[in-house]
Design an enzyme around this catalytic site. Structure first.
Site, PDB file in Angstrom:
ATOM      1  N   GLY A  69       0.779  -1.158  -0.009  1.00  0.00           N
ATOM      2  CA  GLY A  69       0.192   0.004  -0.017  1.00  0.00           C
ATOM      3  C   GLY A  69       0.930   1.189  -0.079  1.00  0.00           C
ATOM      4  O   GLY A  69       2.083   1.299   0.482  1.00  0.00           O
ATOM      5  N   GLN A 118       2.997   9.868   0.943  1.00  0.00           N
ATOM      6  CA  GLN A 118       4.317   9.364   1.132  1.00  0.00           C
ATOM      7  C   GLN A 118       5.196   9.550   0.131  1.00  0.00           C
ATOM      8  O   GLN A 118       6.548   9.128   0.107  1.00  0.00           O
ATOM      9  CB  GLN A 118       4.097   7.728   1.210  1.00  0.00           C
ATOM     10  N   CYS A 131       5.691  -0.295   7.217  1.00  0.00           N
ATOM     11  CA  CYS A 131       5.350   0.993   6.509  1.00  0.00           C
ATOM     12  C   CYS A 131       6.475   1.391   5.847  1.00  0.00           C
ATOM     13  O   CYS A 131       7.899   1.587   6.354  1.00  0.00           O
ATOM     14  CB  CYS A 131       4.789   2.017   7.261  1.00  0.00           C
ATOM     15  N   LEU A 132       6.512   1.650   4.377  1.00  0.00           N
ATOM     16  CA  LEU A 132       7.534   2.053   3.563  1.00  0.00           C
ATOM     17  C   LEU A 132       8.108   3.351   3.981  1.00  0.00           C
ATOM     18  O   LEU A 132       9.256   3.825   3.675  1.00  0.00           O
ATOM     19  CB  LEU A 132       7.073   2.357   2.137  1.00  0.00           C
ATOM     20  N   HIS A 191      -4.529   1.671   7.068  1.00  0.00           N
ATOM     21  CA  HIS A 191      -3.295   1.993   7.507  1.00  0.00           C
ATOM     22  C   HIS A 191      -3.192   3.007   6.361  1.00  0.00           C
ATOM     23  O   HIS A 191      -2.541   4.125   7.004  1.00  0.00           O
ATOM     24  CB  HIS A 191      -2.376   1.036   7.229  1.00  0.00           C
ATOM     25  N   GLU A 192      -3.633   2.976   5.243  1.00  0.00           N
ATOM     26  CA  GLU A 192      -3.242   4.010   4.162  1.00  0.00           C
ATOM     27  C   GLU A 192      -4.203   5.316   4.533  1.00  0.00           C
ATOM     28  O   GLU A 192      -3.751   6.543   4.060  1.00  0.00           O
ATOM     29  CB  GLU A 192      -3.400   3.284   2.591  1.00  0.00           C
ATOM     30  N   HIS A 206      -2.729   7.544   6.888  1.00  0.00           N
ATOM     31  CA  HIS A 206      -1.560   8.264   6.136  1.00  0.00           C
ATOM     32  C   HIS A 206      -2.339   9.457   5.467  1.00  0.00           C
ATOM     33  O   HIS A 206      -1.748  10.592   5.804  1.00  0.00           O
ATOM     34  CB  HIS A 206      -0.969   7.739   4.799  1.00  0.00           C
TER      35      HIS A 206
END
Length: 174
Positions: free
Chosen positions: A46, A51, A94-95, A136-137, A140
């Site tokens: 994701g 991000q 997480c990226l 999660h996304e 963000h």
């Protein structure tokens, strides 16, 4: 398609609230394609536009397992309209917080309304990994990180570690 550089904690951009997209055009679709390319390259499941430094309510995800045919999703202006009372716990990463993982408890099932890449209103009922990834996304897009769902002690340790690493790289810090 272009692979974009990822924004890494403690960059304050990650705490910004993302603005809704007013129009869905070729530029937005190109951004979504770039985000998918970036996510697959990372590799991740994701990615929210914030991000890669774009504060817009756009996210992409693909929770297919390795070796399966890819099933990418594009969510524009997503909104959780229903959450189950039942909870589930997944180990999240997480990226934007590389190589850190923690168990996070979230609603086990959700319903999300969104616009697809053609601007059509859609609704999806999600559970399991898809529900976790979507939450999660969407977090963000609201300036919330998965570490905000863990204990303050652990969160502070992670933030200190990434702030120190950013200072050593000469990057922006909190």
């Amino acid at each position: 398609m272009t692979i974009k550089p990822l924004i890494i904690l403690p960059d304050p951009i990650l705490r910004q609230m993302s603005a809704p997209l007013e129009t869905i055009d070729d530029e937005v679709r190109r951004l979504a394609d770039d985000m998918l390319e970036t996510m697959y390259d990372a590799p991740g499941i994701g990615l929210a536009a914030i991000q890669i430094g774009v504060p817009r309510r756009l996210l992409v995800l693909d929770v297919t397992k390795e070796g399966e045919e890819r099933k990418p999703f594009v969510f524009i202006n997503p909104k959780v309209v229903r959450s189950s009372d039942e909870r589930s716990v997944y180990e999240e990463g997480c990226l934007s917080i590389p190589d850190y993982y923690a168990e996070v408890e979230r609603p086990a099932a959700i319903t999300v309304e969104y616009l697809d890449r053609d601007g059509k209103q859609q609704s999806i009922e999600a559970d399991g990994l898809l529900a976790t990834c979507l939450q999660h996304e969407i977090d963000h897009l609201n300036g919330v990180l998965f570490i905000d769902h863990i204990s303050k002690l652990k969160r502070d340790m992670v933030i200190r570690k990434f702030t120190k690493a950013a200072k050593m790289r000469g990057s922006r810090a909190i």
